[in-house]
Design an enzyme around this catalytic site. Structure first.
Site, PDB file in Angstrom:
ATOM      1  CD1 TRP A  11       1.556  -1.690 -10.828  1.00 30.82           C
ATOM      2  CD2 TRP A  11       2.059  -0.777  -9.050  1.00 30.82           C
ATOM      3  NE1 TRP A  11       0.865  -0.748 -11.545  1.00 30.82           N
ATOM      4  CE2 TRP A  11       1.292   0.349 -10.106  1.00 30.82           C
ATOM      5  CE3 TRP A  11       2.712  -0.449  -7.774  1.00 30.82           C
ATOM      6  CZ2 TRP A  11       1.230   1.873  -9.553  1.00 30.82           C
ATOM      7  CZ3 TRP A  11       2.424   0.740  -7.596  1.00 30.82           C
ATOM      8  CH2 TRP A  11       1.901   1.935  -8.224  1.00 30.82           C
ATOM      9  N   GLY A 174       1.098 -11.803 -19.628  1.00 34.05           N
ATOM     10  CA  GLY A 174       2.631 -11.506 -20.115  1.00 34.05           C
ATOM     11  C   GLY A 174       3.418 -12.172 -21.152  1.00 34.05           C
ATOM     12  CB  SER A 214      -1.252  -9.562 -23.671  1.00 32.05           C
ATOM     13  OG  SER A 214      -0.459 -10.719 -22.452  1.00 32.05           O
ATOM     14  N   GLY A 235      -1.327  -6.324 -15.968  1.00 26.04           N
ATOM     15  CA  GLY A 235      -0.236  -6.685 -15.589  1.00 26.04           C
ATOM     16  C   GLY A 235       0.866  -5.579 -15.916  1.00 26.04           C
ATOM     17  N   GLY A 236       1.782  -5.920 -17.092  1.00 27.42           N
ATOM     18  CA  GLY A 236       2.956  -5.196 -17.608  1.00 27.42           C
ATOM     19  C   GLY A 236       2.249  -3.919 -18.300  1.00 27.42           C
TER      20      GLY A 236
HETATM   21  P1  PGA Z   1       0.036  -8.692 -18.014  1.00 31.41           P
HETATM   22  O1  PGA Z   1      -0.817  -9.350 -16.864  1.00 31.41           O
HETATM   23  O2  PGA Z   1      -1.042  -7.798 -18.546  1.00 31.41           O
HETATM   24  O3  PGA Z   1       1.380  -8.689 -18.355  1.00 31.41           O
HETATM   25  O4  PGA Z   1      -0.242 -10.076 -18.919  1.00 31.41           O
HETATM   26  C1  PGA Z   1      -2.070  -9.571 -16.749  1.00 31.41           C
HETATM   27  C2  PGA Z   1      -2.055 -10.149 -14.980  1.00 31.41           C
HETATM   28  O5  PGA Z   1      -0.740 -11.099 -14.550  1.00 31.41           O
HETATM   29  O6  PGA Z   1      -2.860  -9.621 -13.984  1.00 31.41           O
END
Ligand code: PGA
Length: 254
Positions: A11, A174, A214, A235-236
């Protein structure tokens, strides 16, 4: 040896404790049927107490995004492994590329943190991955080998079974760009080969290696659980409970 898929939410610096608890309330019913995947949520430090409380006696594990390697000391602003285990945290991210980029973490501090996590019975998720310029200069293999070998330096294979790696190509974090399944598979094989060299072939075969960068509901099926890919670090798309639950469902639907 079968490797249980692990899908972890990172997060980052999002969600207050109130927002983190609200996420869980919506998330629990969505993953009621899950038993195939180890699910780990890594909130910010301030949300750890609320989430470890709320997730106690459930199938969801709570991890930290970072820790110091010492148990205590004059390290203003840092959090120690014993502080995490006392709360009931079970996992910890180590060496995320944002920690390396903005907070000067190096392969050497990753190694210190990894040893400390193992000594404190925290499951370490060690993040490695190349930058775009390194990939374009054909340096991916040497970057990954160096990151993995230094991370594992001096680790007794007898203690190494809990280690998890996450391959996160920095250019995919990201950005909406993802590695193709072929690129990810190839990188995961390189990491596995280095684990065999640094530890043992048996540990290379049993160590889980996650893909991160991503990951979204619509690419989870093709990226999360291939021959050498044992789950995802998200992440996102993990910030929304429906989206994260969908990733878990899609990754295991095959
Ligand atoms: P993301 O981030 O899924 O937003 O690309 C992954 C991470 O930083 O662990």
């Amino acid at each position: 040896m079968a490797r249980k898929p692990l899908i972890a939410a990172n997060w980052k610096m999002y969600k207050t404790p109130t927002e983190s608890t609200a996420f869980l309330t919506t998330f629990f019913p969505l993953i009621k049927q899950n038993s195939q995947v180890e699910i780990v949520l890594c909130p910010s430090m301030t949300s750890l107490p609320a989430l470890t409380d709320a997730a106690r006696h459930t199938s969801v594990y709570i991890g930290a995004q970072n820790m110091h390697w010492h148990e205590n000391g004059a390290y203003t602003g840092e959090t120690s492994p014993t502080m995490l285990t006392d709360l009931g945290a079970t996992h910890v991210l180590i060496g995320h590329s944002e920690r390396r980029q903005y907070f000067n973490e190096t392969d050497t501090t990753v190694n210190l943190k990894l040893k400390s996590a193992l000594a404190h019975k925290l499951i370490p998720i060690v993040c490695v991955g190349e930058h775009l310029n390194e990939r374009e200069a054909n340096l991916t293999a040497s970057v990954l080998e160096l990151q993995v070998s230094v991370a594992l330096e001096g680790i007794d294979p007898a203690t190494a079974a809990p280690i998890v790696f996450a391959y996160e190509p920095v250019w995919a974090i990201g950005t909406g760009r993802t590695a193709t399944p072929e690129i990810a598979e190839e990188a995961h094989q390189l990491i596995r080969a280095q684990i065999a060299k640094s530890l043992t072939p048996a540990l290379a075969a049993s160590t889980r290696i996650l893909y991160g960068g991503s990951v979204k509901p619509d690419n989870a099926a093709s990226l999360c659980c291939l021959e050498d890919i044992d789950g995802a670090l998200v992440g996102g798309a993990s910030l929304d409970p429906t989206s994260f639950a969908q990733i878990i469902a899609n990754a295991t639907a095959k």
